[in-house]
Scaffold this active site. Structure first.
Site, PDB file in Angstrom:
ATOM      1  N   LYS A  22      -1.059   9.336  16.126  1.00  0.00           N
ATOM      2  CA  LYS A  22      -2.005   9.471  15.098  1.00  0.00           C
ATOM      3  C   LYS A  22      -3.135  10.319  15.291  1.00  0.00           C
ATOM      4  O   LYS A  22      -3.492  11.166  14.442  1.00  0.00           O
ATOM      5  CB  LYS A  22      -2.823   8.007  14.847  1.00  0.00           C
ATOM      6  N   ASN A  23      -3.745  10.048  16.578  1.00  0.00           N
ATOM      7  CA  ASN A  23      -4.939  11.108  16.951  1.00  0.00           C
ATOM      8  C   ASN A  23      -4.425  12.528  17.230  1.00  0.00           C
ATOM      9  O   ASN A  23      -5.577  13.361  17.376  1.00  0.00           O
ATOM     10  CB  ASN A  23      -5.529  10.403  18.234  1.00  0.00           C
ATOM     11  N   ARG A  93     -13.009   8.522   9.604  1.00  0.00           N
ATOM     12  CA  ARG A  93     -13.815   9.422  10.431  1.00  0.00           C
ATOM     13  C   ARG A  93     -13.317  10.743  10.681  1.00  0.00           C
ATOM     14  O   ARG A  93     -13.833  12.064  10.647  1.00  0.00           O
ATOM     15  CB  ARG A  93     -13.856   8.680  11.592  1.00  0.00           C
ATOM     16  N   CYS A 117     -13.798   3.129  11.858  1.00  0.00           N
ATOM     17  CA  CYS A 117     -14.139   1.701  12.396  1.00  0.00           C
ATOM     18  C   CYS A 117     -15.057   1.605  12.974  1.00  0.00           C
ATOM     19  O   CYS A 117     -15.715   2.503  13.344  1.00  0.00           O
ATOM     20  CB  CYS A 117     -12.985   1.532  13.436  1.00  0.00           C
ATOM     21  N   ARG A 122     -21.215   6.332  16.514  1.00  0.00           N
ATOM     22  CA  ARG A 122     -20.441   7.494  16.427  1.00  0.00           C
ATOM     23  C   ARG A 122     -21.066   8.766  15.663  1.00  0.00           C
ATOM     24  O   ARG A 122     -20.818   9.172  14.773  1.00  0.00           O
ATOM     25  CB  ARG A 122     -19.170   7.092  15.753  1.00  0.00           C
ATOM     26  N   PRO A 123     -22.228   9.210  16.461  1.00  0.00           N
ATOM     27  CA  PRO A 123     -22.941  10.419  15.848  1.00  0.00           C
ATOM     28  C   PRO A 123     -21.931  11.771  15.906  1.00  0.00           C
ATOM     29  O   PRO A 123     -20.649  11.636  16.629  1.00  0.00           O
ATOM     30  CB  PRO A 123     -24.114  10.715  16.730  1.00  0.00           C
ATOM     31  N   ILE A 124     -22.270  12.704  15.334  1.00  0.00           N
ATOM     32  CA  ILE A 124     -21.763  13.892  15.169  1.00  0.00           C
ATOM     33  C   ILE A 124     -22.287  15.109  15.548  1.00  0.00           C
ATOM     34  O   ILE A 124     -22.117  16.327  15.571  1.00  0.00           O
ATOM     35  CB  ILE A 124     -21.046  14.229  13.661  1.00  0.00           C
ATOM     36  N   ASP A 125     -23.495  14.926  16.300  1.00  0.00           N
ATOM     37  CA  ASP A 125     -24.296  15.920  16.697  1.00  0.00           C
ATOM     38  C   ASP A 125     -23.505  17.088  17.644  1.00  0.00           C
ATOM     39  O   ASP A 125     -24.101  18.230  17.649  1.00  0.00           O
ATOM     40  CB  ASP A 125     -25.413  15.331  17.831  1.00  0.00           C
ATOM     41  N   GLN A 126     -22.690  16.667  18.397  1.00  0.00           N
ATOM     42  CA  GLN A 126     -22.143  17.566  19.241  1.00  0.00           C
ATOM     43  C   GLN A 126     -21.083  18.429  18.553  1.00  0.00           C
ATOM     44  O   GLN A 126     -20.998  19.762  18.975  1.00  0.00           O
ATOM     45  CB  GLN A 126     -21.270  16.835  20.416  1.00  0.00           C
ATOM     46  N   ASP A 306      -9.261   2.854  23.520  1.00  0.00           N
ATOM     47  CA  ASP A 306      -8.098   2.440  22.570  1.00  0.00           C
ATOM     48  C   ASP A 306      -7.289   1.532  22.899  1.00  0.00           C
ATOM     49  O   ASP A 306      -6.411   0.726  22.252  1.00  0.00           O
ATOM     50  CB  ASP A 306      -7.476   3.761  21.868  1.00  0.00           C
ATOM     51  N   VAL A 328     -17.269   3.797  26.584  1.00  0.00           N
ATOM     52  CA  VAL A 328     -17.147   4.829  25.367  1.00  0.00           C
ATOM     53  C   VAL A 328     -17.814   4.514  24.316  1.00  0.00           C
ATOM     54  O   VAL A 328     -18.512   5.264  23.650  1.00  0.00           O
ATOM     55  CB  VAL A 328     -15.706   5.179  25.298  1.00  0.00           C
ATOM     56  N   ARG A 398      -4.011   1.559   9.549  1.00  0.00           N
ATOM     57  CA  ARG A 398      -4.566   2.865   9.974  1.00  0.00           C
ATOM     58  C   ARG A 398      -3.776   3.684  11.051  1.00  0.00           C
ATOM     59  O   ARG A 398      -3.681   4.744  11.270  1.00  0.00           O
ATOM     60  CB  ARG A 398      -5.959   2.766  10.135  1.00  0.00           C
TER      61      ARG A 398
HETATM   62  C1  UD1 Z   1      -8.833  10.429  15.327  1.00  0.00           C
HETATM   63  C2  UD1 Z   1      -9.061  10.250  16.713  1.00  0.00           C
HETATM   64  O1  UD1 Z   1      -8.838  10.949  17.598  1.00  0.00           O
HETATM   65  N1  UD1 Z   1      -9.785   9.155  17.273  1.00  0.00           N
HETATM   66  C3  UD1 Z   1     -10.057   9.083  18.718  1.00  0.00           C
HETATM   67  C4  UD1 Z   1     -11.357   9.878  19.069  1.00  0.00           C
HETATM   68  O2  UD1 Z   1     -12.403   9.602  18.381  1.00  0.00           O
HETATM   69  P1  UD1 Z   1     -13.796  10.255  18.233  1.00  0.00           P
HETATM   70  O3  UD1 Z   1     -13.329  11.615  18.234  1.00  0.00           O
HETATM   71  O4  UD1 Z   1     -14.562  10.024  17.159  1.00  0.00           O
HETATM   72  O5  UD1 Z   1     -14.343   9.925  19.606  1.00  0.00           O
HETATM   73  P2  UD1 Z   1     -15.338  10.955  20.615  1.00  0.00           P
HETATM   74  O6  UD1 Z   1     -14.486  11.175  21.630  1.00  0.00           O
HETATM   75  O7  UD1 Z   1     -16.004  11.916  19.534  1.00  0.00           O
HETATM   76  O8  UD1 Z   1     -16.565   9.790  21.090  1.00  0.00           O
HETATM   77  C5  UD1 Z   1     -16.585   9.436  22.267  1.00  0.00           C
HETATM   78  C6  UD1 Z   1     -18.267   9.359  22.303  1.00  0.00           C
HETATM   79  O9  UD1 Z   1     -18.989  10.217  22.268  1.00  0.00           O
HETATM   80  C7  UD1 Z   1     -19.940   9.996  21.337  1.00  0.00           C
HETATM   81  N2  UD1 Z   1     -20.125  11.280  20.667  1.00  0.00           N
HETATM   82  C8  UD1 Z   1     -19.302  11.890  19.810  1.00  0.00           C
HETATM   83  C9  UD1 Z   1     -19.350  12.907  19.118  1.00  0.00           C
HETATM   84  C10 UD1 Z   1     -20.812  13.384  18.927  1.00  0.00           C
HETATM   85  O10 UD1 Z   1     -21.138  14.388  18.396  1.00  0.00           O
HETATM   86  N3  UD1 Z   1     -21.746  12.839  19.956  1.00  0.00           N
HETATM   87  C11 UD1 Z   1     -21.552  11.758  20.494  1.00  0.00           C
HETATM   88  O11 UD1 Z   1     -22.505  10.899  21.140  1.00  0.00           O
HETATM   89  C12 UD1 Z   1     -19.387   8.811  20.555  1.00  0.00           C
HETATM   90  O12 UD1 Z   1     -20.509   7.946  19.815  1.00  0.00           O
HETATM   91  C13 UD1 Z   1     -18.497   7.863  21.553  1.00  0.00           C
HETATM   92  O13 UD1 Z   1     -19.394   7.152  22.219  1.00  0.00           O
HETATM   93  O14 UD1 Z   1     -11.548   9.534  20.550  1.00  0.00           O
HETATM   94  C14 UD1 Z   1     -12.267   8.285  20.570  1.00  0.00           C
HETATM   95  C15 UD1 Z   1     -12.364   8.170  22.289  1.00  0.00           C
HETATM   96  O15 UD1 Z   1     -11.218   8.279  22.861  1.00  0.00           O
HETATM   97  C16 UD1 Z   1     -10.763   7.520  20.517  1.00  0.00           C
HETATM   98  O16 UD1 Z   1     -11.192   5.966  20.494  1.00  0.00           O
HETATM   99  C17 UD1 Z   1     -10.529   7.508  18.940  1.00  0.00           C
HETATM  100  O17 UD1 Z   1      -9.035   6.812  18.711  1.00  0.00           O
HETATM  101  C1  PEP Z   2     -10.883   3.907  17.009  1.00  0.00           C
HETATM  102  C2  PEP Z   2      -9.747   4.752  16.434  1.00  0.00           C
HETATM  103  O1  PEP Z   2      -9.573   5.565  15.701  1.00  0.00           O
HETATM  104  P1  PEP Z   2     -10.553   6.341  14.721  1.00  0.00           P
HETATM  105  O2  PEP Z   2     -11.179   7.344  15.495  1.00  0.00           O
HETATM  106  O3  PEP Z   2      -9.690   7.185  13.790  1.00  0.00           O
HETATM  107  O4  PEP Z   2     -11.570   5.308  13.999  1.00  0.00           O
HETATM  108  C3  PEP Z   2      -8.480   4.294  17.253  1.00  0.00           C
HETATM  109  O5  PEP Z   2      -7.456   4.818  17.096  1.00  0.00           O
HETATM  110  O6  PEP Z   2      -8.546   3.168  17.900  1.00  0.00           O
END
Ligand code: UD1
Ligand code: PEP
Length: 447
Positions: A22-23, A93, A117, A122-126, A306, A328, A398
């Site tokens: 999926k990822n 997301r 979920c 889960r911010p997107i600042d980065q 995960d 995480v 999902r």
């Molecule tokens: C679709 C997908 O691939 N989902 C995976 C992806 O989610 P996703 O890509 O959302 O996870 P991230 O690696 O971005 O998040 C890791 C950490 O970084 C933080 N963060 C992230 C982005 C940002 O701009 N700022 C920030 O602070 C998040 O809040 C979190 O605490 O990686 C996660 C961590 O392995 C997995 O659990 C998810 O299954």
């Molecule tokens: C948290 C997960 O996925 P997503 O980032 O799509 O919410 C996951 O696959 O466990």
């Protein structure tokens, strides 16, 4: 509305095949938006709700998408819209991953803040920091994010404050068409990042270093569609490995790649499980009592967040006390309360959960609080005394393809029921779900 019904006690044996990741497939489908020429063919695309959702996002943007027997075909030669619809983005997301491709190819995009979920803020600042460093202007307001660039994005050196998987992917995709070189430092190293880089390179991009902490991308003028097979899902594979261990079983997880599952294999071995990595899969044999181990989630190559809840399910039946630390996501212990309904002894202290092993789990009505929590509750149900009913199945859909059927194929007593209104009211009268279906003469729907 549906539920998984699990009756504990069966030992899992046999062979189970892992689906595509999926990822990996989600960012790869997003990346197919970069193909201005020729179509993309994406193979081993799992039939998951998330995959259908991102396909719909692409269609809303004007791409032609077809899905047939785990093969997705995308024709993204014409992109008519740069705005991903709110109803789709809020569901998932990963829809936010279309931002990088749209911005770099079209110079503009407008996307609502992503859902998914509820395992943390889960911010997107980065992601945004990366786009800004490449010359994009970002505006936030009313739940939407707008990004625009004056001409092509330009290469930049971007240090990620956290090794975010999504930010690494989004920036990597944006950088493929930027002018000059982009360097991502403290990049995420997950196998899905490498799969995406391979896909992009096969479209004509120049991405080097994926899988290490520094990724270097030389921008090119144009990308074309390509033919790519998605890697096997390491989280699904790990889930079956733990399910096998949980029941004292002997299972071959076909397609599982041991290199992607290092920490999960190590922890299982520490617990006393035999793990035999073979060329086309991994065999798991659990024929001894399980020892308690401590687990701490970390970005790859650390123990995957995960897999945390599934591992916790296994620790519940081990001998001794374990400490599970989640580093995480700040809110990924919601399954603890559900496990407690099944008689589990767990205490949460900050970011750690202290798990007292040796619980005699009992079946209960529980709810999947997120995707992996759902799988973990099912795994716990496999050894619980009596019947476990897991609701919240939309989370599980999902990320798991035919979970009930795959587990049933290994000998588990599990099926899925869809409750219609009649069944719901009959259930409220105290009948069990199984009896309701007998009474209504309906066959339960498998996953
Ligand atoms: C679709 C997908 O691939 N989902 C995976 C992806 O989610 P996703 O890509 O959302 O996870 P991230 O690696 O971005 O998040 C890791 C950490 O970084 C933080 N963060 C992230 C982005 C940002 O701009 N700022 C920030 O602070 C998040 O809040 C979190 O605490 O990686 C996660 C961590 O392995 C997995 O659990 C998810 O299954
Ligand atoms: C948290 C997960 O996925 P997503 O980032 O799509 O919410 C996951 O696959 O466990």
């Amino acid at each position: 509305m549906s539920k998984f019904i699990v009756r504990g006690g069966n030992v899992l044996t046999g062979n189970v095949k892992v689906s595509g990741a999926k990822n990996s497939v989600l960012p790869i489908i997003a990346a197919s938006l970069l193909g201005e020429e020729e179509i993309s063919i994406i193979r081993d695309a799992p039939p998951l709700d998330d995959v259908m959702t991102i396909n719909k996002v692409l269609e809303a943007l004007g791409a032609e998408v077809s899905y047939d027997r785990e093969v997705i075909t995308v024709n993204a030669q014409n992109i008519a819209s740069c705005e991903a619809p709110y109803e789709l983005v809020r569901k998932m997301r990963a829809s936010f991953l279309v931002m990088g491709p749209l911005l770099t190819r079209k110079g503009y995009t407008r996307i609502s803040l992503p859902g998914g979920c509820a395992i943390g803020t889960r911010p997107i600042d980065q992601h945004l920091k990366g786009f800004e460093a490449m010359g994009a202007e970002i505006t936030l307001g009313q739940g939407f994010i707008e990004a625009r660039s004056n001409g092509r994005l330009h290469g930049a050196k971007i240090y990620l404050d956290v090794a975010s998987v999504g930010a690494t992917e989004n920036i990597m995709m944006a950088a493929t068409l930027a002018e000059g070189t982009t360097v991502i430092e403290n990049a995420a190293k997950e196998p899905e990042i490498v799969d995406l880089a391979n896909y992009l390179n096969s479209m004509g991009a120049v991405v080097r270093g994926a899988g290490t902490g520094v990724i270097r991308i030389e921008g090119v003028e144009k990308l074309r569609g390509t033919d790519h097979t998605v890697i096997p899902d390491r989280v699904e594979a790990g889930t079956f490995m733990i399910a096998a261990a949980m029941t004292g079983g002997n299972v071959f997880v076909e397609g599982a790649i041991a290199d992607h599952l290092g920490p999960v294999i190590s922890k299982l071995e520490e617990m006393g499980v035999t793990v035999d990595a073979q060329e086309n899969g991994i065999r798991v044999i659990a024929d001894k009592p399980l020892k308690a181990v401590d687990v701490k989630t970390l970005p790859y190559p650390g123990f995957p967040t995960d897999m945390q809840s599934q591992m916790m399910a296994l620790l519940l039946i081990s001998q001794g006390t374990s400490v599970v630390t989640e580093t995480v996501f700040e809110n990924r212990f919601m399954h603890v309360e559900q496990f407690q309904l099944m008689n589990a002894e767990i205490k949460v202290e900050g970011r750690s959960a202290i798990v007292t092993g040796g619980s005699k789990l009992s079946g209960a009505k529980v709810c999947a609080t997120d995707l992996r929590a759902g799988a973990a509750l099912i795994i716990a149900g496999l050894v619980a005394e009596g019947t476990t009913e897991v609701s919240g199945t939309h989370h599980i859909d999902r990320g798991y393809v035919h979970l009930a059927e795959k587990l049933a194929g290994l000998g588990a007593d599990i099926y899925r029921i869809s409750l219609n209104e009649d069944a719901k009211s009959a259930a409220a009268e105290g009948a069990t779900n199984k009896k309701v279906f007998q009474k209504l003469n309906i066959q339960p729907t498998l996953a």
